[in-house]
Design a protein around this motif. Structure first.
Motif, PDB file in Angstrom:
ATOM      1  N   LEU A 123       0.823  -1.198  -0.289  1.00 15.77           N
ATOM      2  CA  LEU A 123      -0.127  -0.120   0.189  1.00 15.77           C
ATOM      3  C   LEU A 123       0.810   1.268  -0.065  1.00 15.77           C
ATOM      4  N   GLU A 124       1.886   1.223   0.690  1.00 13.25           N
ATOM      5  CA  GLU A 124       2.879   2.484   0.955  1.00 13.25           C
ATOM      6  C   GLU A 124       3.724   2.532  -0.583  1.00 13.25           C
ATOM      7  N   THR A 125       3.836   1.497  -1.257  1.00  5.39           N
ATOM      8  CA  THR A 125       4.689   1.479  -2.348  1.00  5.39           C
ATOM      9  C   THR A 125       4.092   1.882  -3.887  1.00  5.39           C
ATOM     10  N   TYR A 126       2.634   1.159  -3.728  1.00  4.72           N
ATOM     11  CA  TYR A 126       2.156   1.133  -5.273  1.00  4.72           C
ATOM     12  C   TYR A 126       1.034   1.972  -5.205  1.00  4.72           C
ATOM     13  N   SER A 127       0.859   2.539  -6.441  1.00  3.29           N
ATOM     14  CA  SER A 127      -0.648   3.427  -6.553  1.00  3.29           C
ATOM     15  C   SER A 127      -1.553   2.543  -6.711  1.00  3.29           C
ATOM     16  N   MET A 128      -2.759   2.989  -6.650  1.00  2.00           N
ATOM     17  CA  MET A 128      -3.941   2.179  -6.789  1.00  2.00           C
ATOM     18  C   MET A 128      -3.814   1.472  -8.092  1.00  2.00           C
ATOM     19  N   GLU A 129      -3.568   2.473  -9.107  1.00  2.00           N
ATOM     20  CA  GLU A 129      -3.327   1.652 -10.586  1.00  2.00           C
ATOM     21  C   GLU A 129      -2.416   0.549 -10.657  1.00  2.00           C
ATOM     22  N   GLU A 130      -1.400   0.618  -9.829  1.00  2.00           N
ATOM     23  CA  GLU A 130      -0.420  -0.301  -9.916  1.00  2.00           C
ATOM     24  C   GLU A 130      -0.767  -1.594  -9.244  1.00  2.00           C
ATOM     25  N   LEU A 131      -1.372  -1.255  -8.096  1.00  2.00           N
ATOM     26  CA  LEU A 131      -2.066  -2.273  -7.329  1.00  2.00           C
ATOM     27  C   LEU A 131      -3.067  -3.254  -8.124  1.00  2.00           C
ATOM     28  N   MET A 132      -4.003  -2.480  -8.711  1.00  2.00           N
ATOM     29  CA  MET A 132      -4.883  -3.193  -9.839  1.00  2.00           C
ATOM     30  C   MET A 132      -4.084  -3.969 -10.891  1.00  2.00           C
ATOM     31  N   GLU A 133      -3.100  -3.400 -11.317  1.00  2.00           N
ATOM     32  CA  GLU A 133      -2.478  -4.117 -12.605  1.00  2.00           C
ATOM     33  C   GLU A 133      -1.741  -5.539 -11.802  1.00  2.00           C
ATOM     34  N   LEU A 134      -1.153  -5.276 -10.815  1.00  2.00           N
ATOM     35  CA  LEU A 134      -0.416  -6.279 -10.090  1.00  2.00           C
ATOM     36  C   LEU A 134      -1.191  -7.474  -9.834  1.00  2.00           C
ATOM     37  N   ILE A 135      -2.421  -7.298  -9.539  1.00  2.00           N
ATOM     38  CA  ILE A 135      -3.377  -8.221  -9.034  1.00  2.00           C
ATOM     39  C   ILE A 135      -3.928  -8.919 -10.556  1.00  2.00           C
ATOM     40  N   GLU A 136      -4.254  -8.114 -11.220  1.00  2.00           N
ATOM     41  CA  GLU A 136      -4.452  -8.683 -12.682  1.00  2.00           C
ATOM     42  C   GLU A 136      -3.743  -9.666 -13.121  1.00  2.00           C
ATOM     43  N   GLU A 137      -1.936  -9.238 -13.030  1.00  2.00           N
ATOM     44  CA  GLU A 137      -1.228 -10.097 -13.651  1.00  2.00           C
ATOM     45  C   GLU A 137      -1.102 -11.304 -12.815  1.00  2.00           C
ATOM     46  N   GLN A 138      -1.080 -11.144 -11.420  1.00  2.00           N
ATOM     47  CA  GLN A 138      -0.562 -12.331 -10.466  1.00  2.00           C
ATOM     48  C   GLN A 138      -2.115 -13.339 -10.287  1.00  2.00           C
ATOM     49  N   GLY A 139      -3.041 -12.517 -10.217  1.00  2.00           N
ATOM     50  CA  GLY A 139      -4.331 -13.181 -10.052  1.00  2.00           C
ATOM     51  C   GLY A 139      -4.769 -13.109  -8.703  1.00  2.00           C
ATOM     52  N   TYR A 140      -5.925 -13.565  -8.426  1.00  2.00           N
ATOM     53  CA  TYR A 140      -6.433 -13.120  -7.163  1.00  2.00           C
ATOM     54  C   TYR A 140      -6.177 -14.145  -6.095  1.00  2.00           C
ATOM     55  N   CYS A 141      -5.843 -15.316  -6.473  1.00  2.00           N
ATOM     56  CA  CYS A 141      -5.329 -16.333  -5.584  1.00  2.00           C
ATOM     57  C   CYS A 141      -3.786 -16.146  -5.326  1.00  2.00           C
ATOM     58  N   SER A 142      -3.178 -15.116  -5.890  1.00  2.00           N
ATOM     59  CA  SER A 142      -1.634 -15.062  -5.696  1.00  2.00           C
ATOM     60  C   SER A 142      -1.237 -14.599  -4.402  1.00  2.00           C
ATOM     61  N   VAL A 143       0.103 -14.835  -3.832  1.00  2.00           N
ATOM     62  CA  VAL A 143       0.382 -14.367  -2.598  1.00  2.00           C
ATOM     63  C   VAL A 143       0.125 -12.822  -2.503  1.00  2.00           C
ATOM     64  N   GLU A 144       0.457 -12.139  -3.632  1.00  2.00           N
ATOM     65  CA  GLU A 144       0.396 -10.928  -3.504  1.00  2.00           C
ATOM     66  C   GLU A 144      -0.943 -10.219  -3.266  1.00  2.00           C
ATOM     67  N   ALA A 145      -1.940 -10.866  -3.891  1.00  2.00           N
ATOM     68  CA  ALA A 145      -3.563 -10.466  -3.738  1.00  2.00           C
ATOM     69  C   ALA A 145      -3.812 -10.592  -2.086  1.00  2.00           C
ATOM     70  N   VAL A 146      -3.447 -11.583  -1.807  1.00  2.00           N
ATOM     71  CA  VAL A 146      -3.589 -11.937  -0.151  1.00  2.00           C
ATOM     72  C   VAL A 146      -2.839 -10.996   0.636  1.00  2.00           C
ATOM     73  N   GLU A 147      -1.782 -10.799   0.302  1.00  2.00           N
ATOM     74  CA  GLU A 147      -0.875  -9.748   1.210  1.00  2.00           C
ATOM     75  C   GLU A 147      -1.532  -8.428   1.056  1.00  2.00           C
ATOM     76  N   ILE A 148      -1.953  -8.011  -0.112  1.00  2.00           N
ATOM     77  CA  ILE A 148      -2.641  -6.419  -0.338  1.00  2.00           C
ATOM     78  C   ILE A 148      -4.050  -6.543   0.461  1.00  2.00           C
ATOM     79  N   LEU A 149      -4.702  -7.417   0.467  1.00  2.00           N
ATOM     80  CA  LEU A 149      -5.979  -7.701   1.329  1.00  2.00           C
ATOM     81  C   LEU A 149      -5.582  -7.570   2.927  1.00  2.00           C
TER      82      LEU A 149
END
Length: 156
Positions: free
Chosen positions: A3-29
Motif C-alpha cells: 500500500l505504501e509502495t504502489y499506486s492504486m492503478e499499480e495495485l490493480m495491475e499487479l493483481i490482474e497479472e498475478q491473479g486473485y489467488c496469488s500471494v500478492e493479492a492475499v498480502e494486499i488484502l
C-alpha cells in the motif's frame, strides 16, 4: 508494504497479472484490512494522540474536510460527492508533504519518504474511490484463494 509502495492503478495491475489467488493479492488484502481498521480507529477521534505519521495524515484530512465544509455548500445536490473528490485531489498534489508539515507546525521527526508512504496508504484505503472497488474485488475472490490454500495447493 504494497500500500505504501504502489499506486492504486499499480495495485490493480499487479493483481490482474498475478491473479486473485496469488500471494500478492492475499498480502494486499491483509494490508488493506489492517490499514482500514487503523484509520477507522483514528477517524473516530480517539483521545490518545500520538505524533505518528498515520495520526498526522488523519488530522490533516479532518482539517481539509472542515475547511471544505466551511467554504462549500453541503446539500443534497452532490456535496457529499464533491467534498471527497476535492480532498482526494488535494492529497494528490505534489506539495502535500509541505502542506502537512505546515499544518502540524513542526518536523516531528518524520522523513518526507515516510510521510509520503503514509499518504499513499491513506489515499488507497480511505480516499481513492477505486480503492473500494479493488478491496471488494479482492475480497470477493478470496473464498477461492482460501480454498486453494486450505487444500494445500499453491496460491500462485
Amino acid at each position: 508494504m504494497y500500500l505504501e509502495t504502489y499506486s492504486m492503478e499499480e495495485l490493480m495491475e499487479l493483481i490482474e497479472e498475478q491473479g486473485y489467488c496469488s500471494v500478492e493479492a492475499v498480502e494486499i488484502l491483509k494490508e488493506m484490512e489492517q490499514a482500514k481498521k487503523e484509520y477507522d480507529f483514528l477517524l473516530r477521534d480517539c483521545e490518545e494522540k500520538a505524533w505518528k505519521t498515520d495520526q498526522v495524515v488523519v488530522d490533516y484530512y479532518r482539517h481539509l474536510l472542515e475547511e471544505l465544509r466551511k467554504s462549500l455548500p453541503y446539500d443534497a445536490m452532490g456535496g457529499q460527492y464533491t467534498i471527497p473528490i476535492l480532498v482526494l485531489q488535494e492529497f494528490r498534489k505534489p506539495d502535500i508533504v509541505e502542506k502537512i508539515r505546515d499544518f502540524i507546525g513542526c518536523q516531528a521527526g518524520f522523513s518526507d519518504h515516510a510521510l509520503l508512504q503514509e499518504i499513499q496508504k491513506f489515499m488507497t484505503v480511505h480516499l481513492d474511490p477505486q480503492g473500494i472497488i479493488l478491496y471488494m474485488d479482492v475480497l470477493g475472490n478470496q473464498p477461492a484463494a482460501r480454498n486453494v490454500y486450505k487444500q494445500g495447493g499453491q496460491m500462485w
